[in-house]
Design an enzyme around this catalytic site. Sequence first.
Site, mmCIF file in Angstrom:
data_model
loop_
_atom_site.group_PDB
_atom_site.id
_atom_site.type_symbol
_atom_site.label_atom_id
_atom_site.label_comp_id
_atom_site.label_asym_id
_atom_site.label_seq_id
_atom_site.Cartn_x
_atom_site.Cartn_y
_atom_site.Cartn_z
ATOM 1 N N LYS A 112 8.176 -11.305 -0.330
ATOM 2 C CA LYS A 112 8.231 -9.886 0.020
ATOM 3 C C LYS A 112 6.944 -9.466 0.748
ATOM 4 O O LYS A 112 5.877 -10.062 0.519
ATOM 5 C CB LYS A 112 8.469 -9.018 -1.222
ATOM 6 N N LYS A 170 2.388 -13.324 -10.628
ATOM 7 C CA LYS A 170 1.004 -12.869 -10.441
ATOM 8 C C LYS A 170 0.009 -13.683 -11.246
ATOM 9 O O LYS A 170 -1.131 -13.845 -10.838
ATOM 10 C CB LYS A 170 0.872 -11.388 -10.838
ATOM 11 N N LYS A 207 0.877 -5.944 -0.330
ATOM 12 C CA LYS A 207 -0.510 -5.585 -0.024
ATOM 13 C C LYS A 207 -1.438 -6.759 -0.297
ATOM 14 O O LYS A 207 -2.525 -6.845 0.242
ATOM 15 C CB LYS A 207 -0.969 -4.446 -0.943
HETATM 16 P P1 AMP Z 1 3.562 -1.329 -5.205
HETATM 17 O O1 AMP Z 1 2.862 -1.314 -3.918
HETATM 18 O O2 AMP Z 1 3.795 -2.720 -5.732
HETATM 19 O O3 AMP Z 1 3.015 -0.398 -6.228
HETATM 20 O O4 AMP Z 1 5.033 -0.784 -4.884
HETATM 21 C C1 AMP Z 1 5.327 0.572 -4.695
HETATM 22 C C2 AMP Z 1 6.794 0.761 -4.403
HETATM 23 O O5 AMP Z 1 7.138 0.104 -3.178
HETATM 24 C C3 AMP Z 1 7.718 0.150 -5.476
HETATM 25 O O6 AMP Z 1 8.846 0.985 -5.630
HETATM 26 C C4 AMP Z 1 8.100 -1.166 -4.888
HETATM 27 O O7 AMP Z 1 9.344 -1.628 -5.385
HETATM 28 C C5 AMP Z 1 8.193 -0.833 -3.401
HETATM 29 N N1 AMP Z 1 7.924 -2.016 -2.584
HETATM 30 C C6 AMP Z 1 6.784 -2.764 -2.575
HETATM 31 N N2 AMP Z 1 6.885 -3.786 -1.708
HETATM 32 C C7 AMP Z 1 8.132 -3.688 -1.147
HETATM 33 C C8 AMP Z 1 8.850 -4.452 -0.172
HETATM 34 N N3 AMP Z 1 8.289 -5.520 0.413
HETATM 35 N N4 AMP Z 1 10.101 -4.067 0.157
HETATM 36 C C9 AMP Z 1 10.681 -2.982 -0.429
HETATM 37 N N5 AMP Z 1 10.055 -2.218 -1.351
HETATM 38 C C10 AMP Z 1 8.807 -2.558 -1.721
#
Ligand code: AMP
Length: 336
Positions: A200, A114, A203
């Site tokens: 991955k 990041k 957002k």
């Molecule tokens: P975040 O949006 O980064 O706060 O992620 C929220 C949850 O979604 C966390 O448990 C992440 O590990 C999971 N997560 C985010 N992106 C992915 C992805 N591309 N594949 C699987 N899990 C994800």
Amino acid sequence: MINKKLVFSGVQPTGNLHLGNYLGALKNFTSLQKEMECIYCVVDLHAITIFQKPSELSENVFKTVASFLAAGLDPNKSIIFNQSAVSGHSELAWILNCVSRIGWLNRMTQFKDKAGSDKEKEKASVGLYIYPNLMAADILLYKATHVPVGADQKQHLELSRDIAQKFNNDFKCENFFPLPEPLISKNISRIMSLRDGTKKMSKSEESDYSRINLRDSADEINKKIKKAKSDSEPIPDNLKSLEKKPEALNLLNIYSELSKNNLEKTLQDMAGKEYSFLKKKLTEILVNEITPVASEIQKLLDDKSHLKQILINGSEKANIIAEENLKKIRDIVGLL
Ligand code: AMP
Ligand code: TRP
């Protein structure tokens, strides 16, 4: 002392949730609430480690809670709240900043991703650097034992365990903090971008074509899957042939998860067919799964006062547990 089982997880309010969040995290959250006590947090303090426009931040908190509920979380079963409403997160984070080591943080790959190159890193916020300590505080504030996350959070979870262990050792309070266990679903721990199968789904990726958002319409889903990268050769009958084809593998993985089959079975069924066939089937199944979630999110967003009340109730419940644990933590550390 035996710690009872308690689940904690957090999601950042930084935009619309997507299929990666849904399959990698939210679906797990909802099934866990049937068996264990669960706390689910919209981590707004994590979000501001990268600048967020204030009006967008509060809107994104509502969108995230609405997505939690639409995916099946029940505020009567799970505690649902936003992190900044319970000040214990920040207080414990400070104490843990003093337990955690600079060398440990220097190994965190998410910060490296990041913050960018060495030159750009100089301009990253201090908050982004110590973000994993705040995450440890989120979990340990409740003495949570289990943490459902996607595979990208594994390293942060390991750091939380190291911090818990060091606190227990330094302050000679064996087993005070349980060492939290990650719960990472095996088949679908990392959903990849539809445009680049080595990254991955996220957002923050610029192109909206890289992800399926939980609020996408049937038409948008259809367009995105049509445009998704796949492969010019027909679908193979074995996993080995997919090794260098991450985009094709990703589509097959998503399809397998949604159709509740393992990847081998999907390959058996589809071997020899063109990817256009898979895409058609995938679109159907995605539309069936996602569009009801999208309309529920919209319905919930039309009544913000209801969402606000859920957050207030949740933060009151969370605060009771947090304060009780913090009292002991202050005492252990010697803070009067
Ligand atoms: P975040 O949006 O980064 O706060 O992620 C929220 C949850 O979604 C966390 O448990 C992440 O590990 C999971 N997560 C985010 N992106 C992915 C992805 N591309 N594949 C699987 N899990 C994800
Ligand atoms: N860092 C996590 C992410 O980016 C979000 C998060 C913050 C979290 N605190 C947490 C996840 C505590 C699990 C437990 O996805």
